[in-house]
Design a protein around this motif. Structure first.
Motif, PDB file in Angstrom:
ATOM      1  N   ARG A  50       0.837  -1.207   0.000  1.00 42.56           N
ATOM      2  CA  ARG A  50       0.000   0.000   0.000  1.00 42.56           C
ATOM      3  C   ARG A  50       0.873   1.258   0.000  1.00 42.56           C
ATOM      4  O   ARG A  50       0.663   2.186  -0.791  1.00 42.56           O
ATOM      5  CB  ARG A  50      -0.906  -0.037   1.249  1.00 42.56           C
ATOM      6  N   ARG A  51       1.862   1.288   0.868  1.00 41.46           N
ATOM      7  CA  ARG A  51       2.715   2.476   0.963  1.00 41.46           C
ATOM      8  C   ARG A  51       3.533   2.673  -0.300  1.00 41.46           C
ATOM      9  O   ARG A  51       3.737   3.805  -0.760  1.00 41.46           O
ATOM     10  CB  ARG A  51       3.655   2.335   2.171  1.00 41.46           C
ATOM     11  N   GLU A  52       3.996   1.564  -0.870  1.00 38.66           N
ATOM     12  CA  GLU A  52       4.812   1.660  -2.087  1.00 38.66           C
ATOM     13  C   GLU A  52       3.983   2.282  -3.208  1.00 38.66           C
ATOM     14  O   GLU A  52       4.454   3.167  -3.930  1.00 38.66           O
ATOM     15  CB  GLU A  52       5.324   0.271  -2.472  1.00 38.66           C
ATOM     16  N   ARG A 106       3.636   9.598  -6.202  1.00 38.48           N
ATOM     17  CA  ARG A 106       4.271  10.910  -6.019  1.00 38.48           C
ATOM     18  C   ARG A 106       5.689  10.923  -6.563  1.00 38.48           C
ATOM     19  O   ARG A 106       6.446  11.859  -6.293  1.00 38.48           O
ATOM     20  CB  ARG A 106       4.280  11.263  -4.530  1.00 38.48           C
ATOM     21  N   GLY A 107       6.052   9.845  -7.281  1.00 42.64           N
ATOM     22  CA  GLY A 107       7.383   9.796  -7.893  1.00 42.64           C
ATOM     23  C   GLY A 107       8.483   9.395  -6.924  1.00 42.64           C
ATOM     24  O   GLY A 107       9.664   9.512  -7.236  1.00 42.64           O
ATOM     25  N   LEU A 108       8.069   8.914  -5.732  1.00 44.89           N
ATOM     26  CA  LEU A 108       9.070   8.501  -4.745  1.00 44.89           C
ATOM     27  C   LEU A 108       9.229   6.981  -4.749  1.00 44.89           C
ATOM     28  O   LEU A 108       8.305   6.255  -5.108  1.00 44.89           O
ATOM     29  CB  LEU A 108       8.639   8.948  -3.345  1.00 44.89           C
ATOM     30  N   HIS A 109      10.411   6.518  -4.344  1.00 49.27           N
ATOM     31  CA  HIS A 109      10.636   5.086  -4.190  1.00 49.27           C
ATOM     32  C   HIS A 109      10.392   4.704  -2.740  1.00 49.27           C
ATOM     33  O   HIS A 109      10.909   5.355  -1.833  1.00 49.27           O
ATOM     34  CB  HIS A 109      12.086   4.721  -4.540  1.00 49.27           C
ATOM     35  N   PHE A 110       9.638   3.626  -2.553  1.00 47.98           N
ATOM     36  CA  PHE A 110       9.461   3.124  -1.190  1.00 47.98           C
ATOM     37  C   PHE A 110      10.045   1.720  -1.121  1.00 47.98           C
ATOM     38  O   PHE A 110       9.660   0.837  -1.887  1.00 47.98           O
ATOM     39  CB  PHE A 110       7.978   3.100  -0.815  1.00 47.98           C
ATOM     40  N   VAL A 111      10.972   1.542  -0.210  1.00 49.96           N
ATOM     41  CA  VAL A 111      11.693   0.272  -0.124  1.00 49.96           C
ATOM     42  C   VAL A 111      11.416  -0.384   1.224  1.00 49.96           C
ATOM     43  O   VAL A 111      12.034  -0.046   2.241  1.00 49.96           O
ATOM     44  CB  VAL A 111      13.219   0.504  -0.308  1.00 49.96           C
ATOM     45  N   GLY A 112      10.463  -1.312   1.260  1.00 48.98           N
ATOM     46  CA  GLY A 112      10.189  -2.083   2.476  1.00 48.98           C
ATOM     47  C   GLY A 112      11.295  -3.101   2.646  1.00 48.98           C
ATOM     48  O   GLY A 112      11.516  -3.924   1.762  1.00 48.98           O
TER      49      GLY A 112
END
Ligand code: 6PG
Length: 476
Positions: free
Chosen positions: A110-112, A118-124
Motif C-alpha cells: 500500500r505504501r509503495e 508521487r514519484g518517490l521510491h518506497f523500499v520495504g
C-alpha cells in the motif's frame, strides 16, 4: 558535504544501524522525534564516524545528498505511517524512503503504491539479527524497484553481514517482496525454536538429562550439520545458572512463550495462499497454548501414560535419534517456508530468487545455519523445484533420518511428551509422499451431504452421485 543517508528513529535498532553506516564510512544524518536521543547518540558514539544531527525533519531532508535516501526505523503500523506522512511532503521525485521495521507486506504494498504516485521510491526492507546484527552486520532483505536498489544497494550491502566474501543482502523483488521474505524468515524462526525446544524437552523428560548435559549435547550437534545460531544460543542458555537460586536458568523462566505477530502473519498469509505450513502453524499454536493459563490449569489432572522415562541404555541411543528427528523436521520447516515464498512471489509477480534468499540468510539473521548452503544449491540446480524435499540431498537426508524420526515421535507419544513440531513435520512428509490420500473420502463426504461434486480417477469431468436417491452418478 551532504549526508549519504538519513536514519529516522533512534531507538536501539535505528541507533545501531546508524552507527553501522557511520562505521563503514558513510555520512549519516540523524533524526529522532525527541532530540535528546539524537544528541545522546552523537555524544556517545560521535567518534565512530561522521554524523549529522538534525533537530527537525526539514533539517534532515536539507542535509541529504540527492536522490535522498532515508531509513525509517520506528514501530511498525501507525507510527511508520505517521513518519511517512511527515516526510513525504518534504521530498522530491526520485528520493528513496526505506522502511526497516517489521512491517506487514500488505502495508508495504500500500505504501509503495502511494509513494510511487508521487514519484518517490518506497523500499520495504526486512532486517534480521536483532540489536547485535544491526550494529555488526544484519541480514538485509530490501524490496522495491530495481532503480531504488541501484542507489541504495551498495550502502546496504556495505553494512550487511558478509559470508564467504558475499554480503547477506540482495534485491528481493518489487514492493512488498522484502517484507514478505522477512515475515517468512520469522515464521521459520518460530518453527526452528519450537523444534529445538521439543528436542530439549525429550532429552530432559524422556531421557532424564540435566540442562547442563543437554547443553553439551547441543554443542556437539552444533559442530555438525545442525550448526546454527539458534542451536548455539540454546546451549548457552541451558548452561546458564540462575544467580539468585542456583537453579538452571531454564527452570526459573515462566513457561509461556510470547509473540509479536510475525509468525502469526506467516500462517495467516499461508492460509490465504493455500500453502500448507503446518510446522510453522504448530509453532505459533504451541506459543498460544503455552500462554493459555486457564486452559492448562483446567486440564492439569488429565491422565497421562504410566510409563514416563526411558531406561538408560535406550536413552543413550535416543539422543542420536533426536538429532535425526530435529534435522528432518527442520528441513520440513524450511521447505514449507520456501514454498510460501514461492507462492507469494507467484501471486504478486515478484520473481523472487529462492536460492538467493537462502544465501542472504547464511549470516546476520536469527535463522542463520550451515545447511542453508544446501538450500541455495538445491535451487541453483532447479529454480522451479516444487519442494525442497524433492532435492536429491534432502531426499537422501530425510530417507536416512526417517526411522529415527519415527522412533522419536512414537516414543514421545508413549511417554506423553508433547512434540507437535516433530509430529506435524513427519505427517507432512508422509502426506507428501503418499500415493493416495484419504482426501478422496472427504470429497465423497462433501458430495454426499452437499452435492459438492467430485472428479474421477478414470475419466475427465465433474460428477455427483444421487446419494438420497437411487445412487446413480450424474455428469455435471
Ligand atoms: C530478527 C527477529 C526479530 C524479532 C522478532 C521476534 O529477525 O531479528 O526475528 O525480527 O526478534 O520480532 O518475534 P517474536 O517477538 O514474535 O518472538
Amino acid at each position: 558535504t551532504p549526508a549519504d543517508i538519513g536514519v529516522i528513529g533512534l531507538a536501539v535498532m535505528g541507533r545501531n544501524l546508524a552507527r553501522n553506516f557511520a562505521r563503514h564510512g558513510h555520512r549519516v544524518a540523524l533524526y529522532n522525534r525527541t532530540p535528546t536521543r539524537t544528541r545522546a547518540l552523537v555524544e556517545e558514539f560521535g567518534k565512530e564516524g561522521d554524523f549529522v544531527p538534525a533537530e527537525t525533519p526539514q533539517e534532515l531532508v536539507a542535509s541529504l545528498a540527492r536522490p535522498r535516501r532515508i531509513v525509517i526505523m520506528v514501530k511498525a503500523g501507525a507510527p511508520t505511517d505517521a513518519v511517512i506522512d511527515e516526510f513525504v511532503p518534504l521530498l522530491e521525485p526520485g528520493d528513496i524512503v526505506v522502511d526497516g521495521g517489521n512491517a506487514h507486506f500488505q502495508d508495504t504494498r500500500r505504501r509503495e503504491a502511494a509513494l510511487r504516485e508521487r514519484g518517490l521510491h518506497f523500499v520495504g526492507t526486512g532486517i534480521s539479527g536483532g540489536e547485535e546484527g544491526a550494529l555488526n552486520g544484519p541480514s538485509i532483505m530490501p524490496g522495491g524497484t530495481a532503480e531504488a536498489y541501484q542507489s541504495l544497494g551498495p550502502l546496504l550491502e556495505s553494512i550487511a553481514a558478509q559470508v564467504d566474501g558475499r554480503p547477506c543482502c540482495t534485491h528481493v523483488g518489487p514492493d512488498g517482496a522484502g517484507h514478505f521474505v522477512k515475515m517468512v524468515h520469522n515464521g521459520i524462526e518460530y518453527a526452528d525454536m519450537q523444534l529445538i525446544a521439543e528436542a530439549y524437552d525429550l532429552l530432559r523428560h524422556g531421557a532424564g538429562r540435566q540442562p547442563a548435559e543437554i547443553a553439551e549435547i547441543f554443542q556437539g550437534w552444533n559442530a555438525g550439520r545442525l550448526e546454527s545460531y539458534l542451536i548455539e544460543i540454546t546451549a548457552e542458555v541451558l548452561n546458564h545458572t540462575d544467580a539468585e537460586t542456583g537453579r538452571p536458568f531454564v527452570d526459573i523462566v515462566q513457561d509461556r512463550a510470547e509473540q509479536k505477530g510475525t509468525g502469526r502473519w506467516t500462517v495467516q498469509t499461508a492460509l490465504d495462499l493455500g500453502v500448507p505450513v503446518n510446522g510453522i502453524a504448530e509453532a505459533v499454536f504451541a506459543r498460544s497454548l503455552s500462554g493459555s493459563v486457564a486452559l492448562r490449569e483446567a486440564a492439569r489432572d488429565l491422565p497421562g501414560p504410566t510409563e514416563t522415562w526411558l531406561d538408560s541404555a535406550a536413552s543413550d541411543r535416543f539422543a542420536e535419534d533426536v538429532e535425526q528427528a530435529l534435522y528432518a523436521s527442520k528441513i520440513v520447516a524450511y521447505a514449507q517456508g520456501f514454498h510460501e515464498i514461492q507462492a507469494g512471489s507467484a501471486e504478486y509477480g515478484w520473481n523472487v530468487n529462492l536460492g538467493d534468499m537462502a544465501a542472504i540468510w547464511r549470516g546476520g539473521c536469527i535463522i542463520r545455519a550451515r545447511f542453508l548452503n544446501r538450500i541455495t544449491a538445491a535451487y541453483q540446480a532447479d529454480p522451479q523445484l516444487p519442494t525442497l524435499l524433492a532435492d536429491e540431498y534432502f531426499t537422501k537426508a530425510l530417507g536416512e533420518a526417517q526411522s529415527a524420526w519415527r522412533r522419536v515421535v512414537t516414543t514421545a507419544a508413549q511417554l506423553g511428551i508433547p512434540t507437535p513440531g516433530f509430529a506435524t513435520a513427519l505427517a507432512y512428509y508422509d502426506s507428501l509422499r503418499a500415493n493416495r490420500l484419504p482426501a478422496a473420502l472427504i470429497q465423497a463426504q462433501r458430495d454426499f451431504f452437499g452435492a459438492h461434486t467430485y472428479q474421477r480417477v478414470d475419466r475427465e469431468g465433474t460428477f455427483h452421485t444421487l446419494w438420497a436417491g437411487d445412487r446413480s452418478e450424474q455428469r455435471q
